[in-house]
Motif scaffolding. Sequence first.
Motif, PDB file in Angstrom:
ATOM      1  N   THR A 239       2.441   3.671  -1.962  1.00 26.61           N
ATOM      2  CA  THR A 239       1.507   3.762  -0.740  1.00 26.61           C
ATOM      3  C   THR A 239       1.293   5.254  -0.599  1.00 26.61           C
ATOM      4  OG1 THR A 239       2.436   1.784   0.290  1.00 26.61           O
ATOM      5  CG2 THR A 239       1.185   3.468   1.485  1.00 26.61           C
TER       6      THR A 239
ATOM      7  N   ALA B  91      -0.618   7.364   2.349  1.00 25.52           N
ATOM      8  CA  ALA B  91      -1.174   7.481   3.633  1.00 25.52           C
ATOM      9  C   ALA B  91      -1.836   8.862   3.799  1.00 25.52           C
ATOM     10  CB  ALA B  91       0.198   7.194   4.522  1.00 25.52           C
TER      11      ALA B  91
ATOM     12  N   ALA C 111      -3.642  10.633   7.189  1.00 31.51           N
ATOM     13  CA  ALA C 111      -3.886  10.777   8.715  1.00 31.51           C
ATOM     14  C   ALA C 111      -4.646  11.773   9.158  1.00 31.51           C
ATOM     15  CB  ALA C 111      -2.552  10.419   9.272  1.00 31.51           C
TER      16      ALA C 111
ATOM     17  N   THR D 171     -10.358   9.820   2.215  1.00 29.90           N
ATOM     18  CA  THR D 171      -9.487   8.741   1.870  1.00 29.90           C
ATOM     19  C   THR D 171     -10.260   7.847   0.861  1.00 29.90           C
ATOM     20  OG1 THR D 171      -8.351   8.552   3.777  1.00 29.90           O
ATOM     21  CG2 THR D 171      -8.212   6.772   2.499  1.00 29.90           C
TER      22      THR D 171
ATOM     23  N   TYR E 148      -8.555   0.565   0.252  1.00 27.84           N
ATOM     24  CA  TYR E 148      -8.724   1.235   1.650  1.00 27.84           C
ATOM     25  C   TYR E 148      -8.186   0.262   2.667  1.00 27.84           C
ATOM     26  CZ  TYR E 148     -10.721   3.530   5.970  1.00 27.84           C
ATOM     27  OH  TYR E 148     -10.812   4.025   7.070  1.00 27.84           O
TER      28      TYR E 148
ATOM     29  N   GLU F 255      -7.472   0.483   6.772  1.00 24.63           N
ATOM     30  CA  GLU F 255      -7.867   1.132   7.936  1.00 24.63           C
ATOM     31  C   GLU F 255      -6.844   0.779   9.009  1.00 24.63           C
ATOM     32  OE1 GLU F 255     -10.898  -0.198  11.043  1.00 24.63           O
ATOM     33  OE2 GLU F 255     -11.920   1.641  10.182  1.00 24.63           O
ATOM     34  N   MET F 256      -5.954   1.749   9.675  1.00 23.10           N
ATOM     35  CA  MET F 256      -5.171   1.371  10.558  1.00 23.10           C
ATOM     36  C   MET F 256      -5.329   1.755  11.891  1.00 23.10           C
ATOM     37  SD  MET F 256      -2.992  -0.477   8.808  1.00 23.10           S
ATOM     38  CE  MET F 256      -1.348  -0.333   9.781  1.00 23.10           C
TER      39      MET F 256
ATOM     40  N   LYS G 267      -6.907  -3.499   9.465  1.00 22.65           N
ATOM     41  CA  LYS G 267      -5.238  -3.790   9.801  1.00 22.65           C
ATOM     42  C   LYS G 267      -4.968  -5.125   9.976  1.00 22.65           C
ATOM     43  CE  LYS G 267      -5.436  -1.929  14.415  1.00 22.65           C
ATOM     44  NZ  LYS G 267      -4.830  -0.878  15.357  1.00 22.65           N
TER      45      LYS G 267
ATOM     46  N   TRP H 238      -5.391  -7.242   6.457  1.00 23.22           N
ATOM     47  CA  TRP H 238      -4.409  -6.716   5.396  1.00 23.22           C
ATOM     48  C   TRP H 238      -3.268  -7.669   5.457  1.00 23.22           C
ATOM     49  CZ3 TRP H 238      -4.263  -4.854   0.910  1.00 23.22           C
ATOM     50  CH2 TRP H 238      -2.955  -4.501   0.248  1.00 23.22           C
TER      51      TRP H 238
END
Length: 81
Positions: free
Chosen positions: A8, A10, A12, A24, A40, A42-43, A77, A80
């Motif tokens: 992973t 990440a 930010a 990203t 990708y 998205e969080m 999110k 996923w």
Amino acid sequence: MRRQRLQTIAVAGALPRIGVTTQTLQIVKYLQITGYRACYIEMNDSDYPEKVLQLYQKARREKFGAVKFEGISLYKKETWR
């Protein structure tokens, strides 16, 4: 066949509208070009995958709610797994 470990990465951002999504997506595309599987996720709440689906005719809905555009699977999110 050797099994690959899931990794992973990440990314930010401290503020909205500073290019984190663009950077990203460039990282994801680079990883794909070099032979890795990448997507990708998205969080945040910007709803970027849905906006891509509305803006670009080439964007398509995939299974599990992902949006596929330019070879990149984009997940929110909530979709996923």
